[in-house]
Every structure is written in structure tokens, then in C-alpha cells.
Design an enzyme around this catalytic site. Structure first.
Site, mmCIF file in Angstrom:
data_model
loop_
_atom_site.group_PDB
_atom_site.id
_atom_site.type_symbol
_atom_site.label_atom_id
_atom_site.label_comp_id
_atom_site.label_asym_id
_atom_site.label_seq_id
_atom_site.Cartn_x
_atom_site.Cartn_y
_atom_site.Cartn_z
ATOM 1 N N GLY A 53 -11.445 21.307 59.798
ATOM 2 C CA GLY A 53 -12.362 22.294 60.365
ATOM 3 C C GLY A 53 -11.644 23.586 60.678
ATOM 4 N N CYS A 70 -26.762 11.501 66.363
ATOM 5 C CA CYS A 70 -27.105 12.634 67.244
ATOM 6 C C CYS A 70 -28.445 12.436 67.925
ATOM 7 C CB CYS A 70 -27.076 13.927 66.460
ATOM 8 S SG CYS A 70 -27.983 13.832 64.925
ATOM 9 N N GLY A 73 -12.955 24.861 57.242
ATOM 10 C CA GLY A 73 -14.254 25.103 57.894
ATOM 11 C C GLY A 73 -14.342 26.512 58.448
ATOM 12 N N LYS A 127 -18.128 21.880 52.826
ATOM 13 C CA LYS A 127 -16.891 21.434 53.472
ATOM 14 C C LYS A 127 -17.267 20.200 54.288
ATOM 15 C CE LYS A 127 -14.672 21.203 56.801
ATOM 16 N NZ LYS A 127 -14.263 19.903 57.415
ATOM 17 N N GLU A 175 -27.228 22.175 63.634
ATOM 18 C CA GLU A 175 -27.744 20.860 64.056
ATOM 19 C C GLU A 175 -26.661 20.252 64.931
ATOM 20 O OE1 GLU A 175 -30.677 19.800 63.475
ATOM 21 O OE2 GLU A 175 -31.285 21.180 61.888
ATOM 22 N N GLY A 198 -11.269 19.600 53.589
ATOM 23 C CA GLY A 198 -10.242 20.227 54.423
ATOM 24 C C GLY A 198 -10.566 20.065 55.893
ATOM 25 N N GLU A 227 -23.067 14.021 76.096
ATOM 26 C CA GLU A 227 -23.231 13.213 74.897
ATOM 27 C C GLU A 227 -21.998 12.317 74.750
ATOM 28 O OE1 GLU A 227 -22.816 14.971 70.913
ATOM 29 O OE2 GLU A 227 -24.746 14.044 70.501
HETATM 30 P P1 NAD Z 1 -17.243 18.482 64.803
HETATM 31 O O1 NAD Z 1 -17.974 19.621 65.366
HETATM 32 O O2 NAD Z 1 -15.884 18.203 65.300
HETATM 33 O O3 NAD Z 1 -17.078 18.631 63.229
HETATM 34 C C1 NAD Z 1 -18.161 18.864 62.365
HETATM 35 C C2 NAD Z 1 -17.665 19.611 61.150
HETATM 36 O O4 NAD Z 1 -17.206 20.883 61.566
HETATM 37 C C3 NAD Z 1 -16.500 18.938 60.425
HETATM 38 O O5 NAD Z 1 -16.637 19.146 59.037
HETATM 39 C C4 NAD Z 1 -15.310 19.717 60.953
HETATM 40 O O6 NAD Z 1 -14.218 19.726 60.058
HETATM 41 C C5 NAD Z 1 -15.889 21.101 61.094
HETATM 42 N N1 NAD Z 1 -15.188 21.957 62.049
HETATM 43 C C6 NAD Z 1 -14.482 21.602 63.148
HETATM 44 N N2 NAD Z 1 -13.969 22.694 63.740
HETATM 45 C C7 NAD Z 1 -14.378 23.763 63.017
HETATM 46 C C8 NAD Z 1 -14.190 25.165 63.141
HETATM 47 N N3 NAD Z 1 -13.465 25.697 64.135
HETATM 48 N N4 NAD Z 1 -14.762 25.989 62.231
HETATM 49 C C9 NAD Z 1 -15.502 25.476 61.223
HETATM 50 N N5 NAD Z 1 -15.708 24.158 61.052
HETATM 51 C C10 NAD Z 1 -15.155 23.306 61.942
HETATM 52 O O7 NAD Z 1 -18.218 17.274 64.943
HETATM 53 P P2 NAD Z 1 -17.945 15.769 64.507
HETATM 54 O O8 NAD Z 1 -16.985 15.211 65.490
HETATM 55 O O9 NAD Z 1 -17.621 15.683 63.078
HETATM 56 O O10 NAD Z 1 -19.400 15.130 64.701
HETATM 57 C C11 NAD Z 1 -19.853 14.640 65.928
HETATM 58 C C12 NAD Z 1 -20.779 15.618 66.607
HETATM 59 O O11 NAD Z 1 -21.767 16.087 65.705
HETATM 60 C C13 NAD Z 1 -21.556 15.029 67.744
HETATM 61 O O12 NAD Z 1 -21.506 15.911 68.838
HETATM 62 C C14 NAD Z 1 -22.971 14.906 67.227
HETATM 63 O O13 NAD Z 1 -23.968 14.949 68.166
HETATM 64 C C15 NAD Z 1 -23.068 16.027 66.303
HETATM 65 N N6 NAD Z 1 -24.045 15.748 65.247
HETATM 66 C C16 NAD Z 1 -25.249 16.388 65.272
HETATM 67 C C17 NAD Z 1 -26.191 16.118 64.305
HETATM 68 C C18 NAD Z 1 -27.518 16.806 64.273
HETATM 69 O O14 NAD Z 1 -28.182 16.758 63.258
HETATM 70 N N7 NAD Z 1 -27.956 17.434 65.329
HETATM 71 C C19 NAD Z 1 -25.904 15.222 63.311
HETATM 72 C C20 NAD Z 1 -24.669 14.584 63.308
HETATM 73 C C21 NAD Z 1 -23.743 14.876 64.285
#
Ligand code: NAD
Length: 485
Positions: free
Chosen positions: A217, A293, A221, A184, A259, A215, A392
Site C-alpha cells: 500500500g 465489513c 497503492g 493494486k 468502501e 505491491g 471495528e
Molecule cells: P487497508 O486499508 O490496510 O488496505 C486496503 C488496501 O489499501 C490494500 O491493497 C493496501 O495495500 C492498500 N493501502 C494501504 N495503505 C495505503 C496507502 N497509504 N495508499 C494507498 N493504498 C494503501 O485495509 P485491509 O487491512 O486490507 O482491509 C481491512 C479493512 O477494510 C477493514 O477495516 C474493513 O472494514 C475494510 N473493508 C471494507 C469493505 C467495504 O466494502 N466497505 C470491504 C472490505 C474491507
């Protein structure tokens, strides 16, 4: 492709409309007609559209992955490696299209989109071909034979900031371990995942081994994370979402790999090569418009070199030109969305209110009128406990903090609920190594050493659980079995 053509002419004018899910080895109609528009962060225009996957779609995809699991788990490592190799070839053939798509839907400058956003995952995939070919390690412990077996069906949920790399960092080790996967991808950058699945189709992976359900999250998700037949949820994204996913998985004692976010520190000791430390440090903090990140968003500088460092920082930041990702002169693109740009501006306002000293950038710096641009911004004299040093930001904002001695530098660096990455600069590499050992983070780079795609990647504390990439990444997708004789 005509190498002489200007980048804008490489783009198809038509909307990139994708209407299907990828289930059980082929493109499949979604269960209903809801769609997600994909926006260009550079212009605000709608550039594409994908289906909004439903819980029913997720259930079909998980069923396909479950059906494929026994066969894939029993496939010989050399054969699994051959499949990954074909996938690598098919993806490499699309590298230009992938890079342009990432420039379009994320806003990453084309050079970055090509070299890092596309080049790195191709390297990761190629490296995992070799790892997949090796039979899983077995150990003898006393009268036990300890074997590794694939954990089962993996639900992979990925973010937008590295839309291909974050996906490949899960798929490649999962497939190498013998797991099957439902992906996803982020709803902000789903078009890149479609190109990957074009390559999956061409490579002819066995049906159901890799499945795609785009789709939101909240719907697709959450359905995937809560699905009773998903054995491991591998998630990359924000710490807040990671926490929710861990709760959903805990209800059925499913495994999770997380992650998450970071607030990494770049420690510049008194004897460091200051020019290199600042140049590389600024480049790291601003990489991908700060939407990385592992970004070293706290620059810690010894007091003896502090003023000199601030001058160098201001000069380095002045060289970062904002603009259209397709313009070769652009070094910083927009942020991914209006909401992300608004969040970052909020962090800048808060830092000003908290009394941090603005060195460069800030709210009054002109930026392109269209698109979600935020000027690269540096604050000095940032208090280690202030919001800017703790939260962050995920944008082009750097906090510079002075320290008096190494103990203070280590204490400031470790004063974080995150623990993802970090850096140390010193002319004395033994001293730098000693400092690196004291940092509570999953990775530390000494004197700008390069990223190693085979090294374990992941975080301490609220930066996550588990590790990705290489043999340690493959181990995340395995169960251990002890057979006594
Ligand atoms: P996010 O958590 O909003 O979304 C990440 C993914 O999770 C997306 O596919 C989203 O659709 C899904 N998602 C959102 N709500 C969900 C739920 N309730 N249940 C299941 N899935 C859900 O994050 P983002 O805004 O896409 O990315 C930015 C964040 O990601 C930053 O905080 C960054 O630090 C972190 N990040 C971490 C790493 C790492 O490797 N540590 C890498 C990239 C990004």
C-alpha cells in the site's frame, strides 16, 4: 478434477511464484526484482511470491490504461458486454483453483471460499454482462440532453478479506461504464488477482483495458492514488487508509469512491423469531472469521428476550469449529495475519478490562497451536459507548447489547461513526421496515433477507463515499454531460 480426492490433494505442492505485472495486454517484467512473500495464515509457511510493484511500474500501467481508454470508451456496449462475458467464462473455468487459492492465502474454509468468495463475484460479473450491454441512460431535462460518459482511468485498490469479490465489484462496473483500470490488490492475498488476470489473458480483453500491479500500500497503492493521470480512485479497505487516499486525490481534485469499515447493528425486536435471528446473526458476525465489513457485530436484543438470546448465542457459537480451511468440518479458519490476530486479541482484552461480560470464547479458549487463530468470542452487557461497541474489530467477536424499546434500539444502532449495514428482525414486517428506514446505514436486511448483488452497496458516515454494484455502481464510474439545444 477428481471429485473424490480429498481437498489437500487438490493443492499443487510447489510455491505459487508469479514474476510479472500485467500491463498493456500481456505479462511484463517488473522494473526491479523486489518481491512480496505470501504467507499461509493456517500454517505460517510461505506459499507464494509476487513482485513488489514500484512507482515506475504504476506509471507504466497508468500509461497503458490511458492509451486504451479512448478505444474502450468508444466500444459499443454490446461489444464491451461480449468481452465481459468471455472474462466470466474464463474465470468460471478457474473457479475451483480460485477457491483453493483463497482458502490457502486468506484461510477461508473451502466451502465459504467456493460458495461466497468465488461464487458471489462470478454472479456479479455475470449480472454486469447484461448491464454492460445496455447503452448508458440518457435524460431530457428542459432543453438539455443529459448523457453519461466514462470517467476515464480508474485506480482500483482492494483489501484481502474478499480478494476476488472486492476486485470484481470494481472491475465489472468500471469496464461496463467504459473506463480502463489499474488494479493494486492487497499484498496479503495477491495470488487470487493473478488467477483473475490469467482469465483476462485468456478472454483476450483489448490491451491496456485491465492492468495489474501488485505491491504494498505504501509504495504501489500510494503511487496509484497520487497519480496525476488517474481520474478516479476506487478504494476498499480501512477507514484510516481511505482518509489518506482521499487526501491524495484531493490534491488534484480527482474523484474517489471509498468502501470502508463498519460496526453494523442487528436489531432483534421483542416479537422476532429468536431462533432464526440469533442463528443468522451469529453466522453473519462470524462469516469469514469476522473479517467482513458488513458484519453485524453488535447484536441488540429486546430485554424481554435477552437471557434466552444469550443462551441461543452460546449454543450457536459452540457449533463453529476452528481448523484447517481445507478440512470440510472446519467452519472458522484463521485470521489473515499475525498482526490481525494480535489486533483482535487486543480488542478482547480491552473489552474484559472495560467490564463486558464474557459469554463464550475469550483469551483462555484453546485454539490450534499453529496459525493465526482467535476463538469466536461473545460479550454481553456491552456498553454502547465502550470501545467494543464503537471500534471495528474485524475478527470473530460479537457484542450483545440489551434495549428497552424500539427508540432506544435505533438510538444505540445509530450511535456509531460507521453506517454500512444492519438488520432488523420482527414478526411484523411493516414495523421492521419502519425501523429499517430510521437506521443511518447504506443497507438493512429484514428477517434475514438475502444479499442482492445488483443493489447499491456502500456506507453512510465514515463507512465510505459512493456506491458499488448494479446500475448505481456503474453510475460511480460515469461523468454527466449536459448538452443544451
Ligand atoms: P487497508 O486499508 O490496510 O488496505 C486496503 C488496501 O489499501 C490494500 O491493497 C493496501 O495495500 C492498500 N493501502 C494501504 N495503505 C495505503 C496507502 N497509504 N495508499 C494507498 N493504498 C494503501 O485495509 P485491509 O487491512 O486490507 O482491509 C481491512 C479493512 O477494510 C477493514 O477495516 C474493513 O472494514 C475494510 N473493508 C471494507 C469493505 C467495504 O466494502 N466497505 C470491504 C472490505 C474491507
Amino acid at each position: 478434477m477428481d471429485a473424490a480426492a480429498p481437498p489437500t490433494e487438490l493443492l499443487p505442492a510447489a510455491l505459487r511464484v508469479r514474476r510479472h505485472l500485467h500491463l498493456a495486454g500481456g505479462w511484463t517484467e517488473p522494473s526491479d526484482g523486489d518481491v512480496i512473500p505470501v504467507e499461509s495464515p493456517t500454517t505460517g509457511e510461505i506459499i507464494g511470491q509476487v513482485p513488489a510493484g514500484t512507482p515506475a511500474d504504476v506509471y507504466r500501467a497508468v500509461a497503458a490504461a490511458r492509451a486504451a481508454f479512448p478505444g474502450w470508451a468508444a466500444t459499443a456496449p454490446a461489444e464491451r458486454a461480449a468481452h465481459l462475458d468471455r472474462l466470466h467464462t474464463a474465470l468460471a473455468a478457474r473457479a475451483d483453483e480460485v477457491a483453493r487459492t483463497i482458502a490457502l492465502e486468506l484461510g477461508a474454509p473451502l466451502k465459504l471460499a467456493t460458495r461466497v468468495q468465488t461464487g458471489l463475484p462470478l454472479t456479479v460479473l455475470r449480472d454486469h454482462v447484461a448491464l454492460a450491454a445496455q447503452p448508458p441512460a440518457e435524460e431530457i431535462i428542459g432543453n438539455s440532453l443529459v448523457v453519461r460518459e466514462p470517467v476515464g482511468v480508474v485506480g482500483a485498490i482492494t483489501p484481502w478479506n474478499y480478494p476476488l469479490h472486492q476486485v470484481v465489484a470494481k472491475l465489472a462496473p468500471a469496464l461496463a461504464a467504459g473506463c480502463t483500470v489499474v488494479l493494486k490488490p492487497s499484498e496479503l492475498t495477491p495470488l487470487t488477482a493473478y488467477l483473475l488476470f490469467d482469465a483476462v489473458t485468456e478472454a483476450g480483453l483489448p490491451p491496456g483495458v485491465l492492468n495489474l500491479v501488485p505491491g504494498t500500500g505504501a509504495v504501489a497503492g500510494a503511487s496509484l492514488a497520487a497519480h496525476p493521470d488517474v481520474d478516479l480512485v476506487s478504494f476498499t479497505g480501512s477507514t484510516a487508509t481511505g482518509r489518506r487516499i482521499a487526501h491524495l486525490a484531493a490534491d488534484r481534485i480527482a474523484r474517489v469512491a471509498l468502501e470502508l469499515g463498519g460496526k453494523s447493528a442487528n436489531l432483534i425486536l421483542a416479537d422476532a423469531d429468536l431462533g432464526a435471528a440469533v442463528k443468522v446473526g451469529v453466522g453473519n458476525a462470524l462469516l469469514n472469521s469476522g473479517q467482513t465489513c458488513t458484519a453485524w457485530t453488535r447484536m441488540l436484543v429486546h430485554r424481554d428476550r435477552y437471557d434466552e438470546a444469550l443462551d441461543l448465542v452460546a449454543t450457536a457459537v459452540a457449533g463453529y469449529r476452528l481448523g484447517d480451511p481445507l478440512d470440510p468440518a472446519t467452519r472458522l479458519g484463521p485470521l489473515v495475519s499475525a498482526a490481525q490476530a494480535e489486533r483482535v486479541r487486543g480488542h478482547v482484552e480491552r473489552a474484559l478490562a472495560d467490564g463486558a461480560r464474557l459469554v463464550v470464547g475469550g483469551p483462555d479458549t484453546p485454539v490450534p497451536a499453529r496459525g493465526h487463530f482467535v476463538a469466536p468470542t461473545v460479550f454481553a452487557d456491552v456498553r454502547p459507548d465502550s470501545a467494543l461497541a464503537q471500534e471495528e474489530v474485524f475478527g470473530p467477536v460479537l457484542a450483545v447489547i440489551p434495549f428497552a424499546d424500539t427508540d432506544e434500539a435505533v438510538a444505540i444502532a445509530n450511535n456509531s461513526r460507521y453506517g454500512l449495514a444492519g438488520a432488523v428482525w420482527s414478526a411484523d414486517t411493516d414495523a421492521a421496515l419502519a425501523v429499517a428506514r430510521r437506521l443511518r446505514t447504506g443497507a438493512v436486511d429484514i428477517n434475514g433477507a438475502p444479499f442482492n448483488p445488483l443493489a447499491p452497496f456502500g456506507g453512510y458516515k465514515q463507512s465510505g463515499l459512493g456506491r458499488e454494484l448494479g446500475v448505481h455502481g456503474i453510475a460511480e464510474f460515469c461523468e454527466l454531460k449536459a448538452i443544451q439545444r
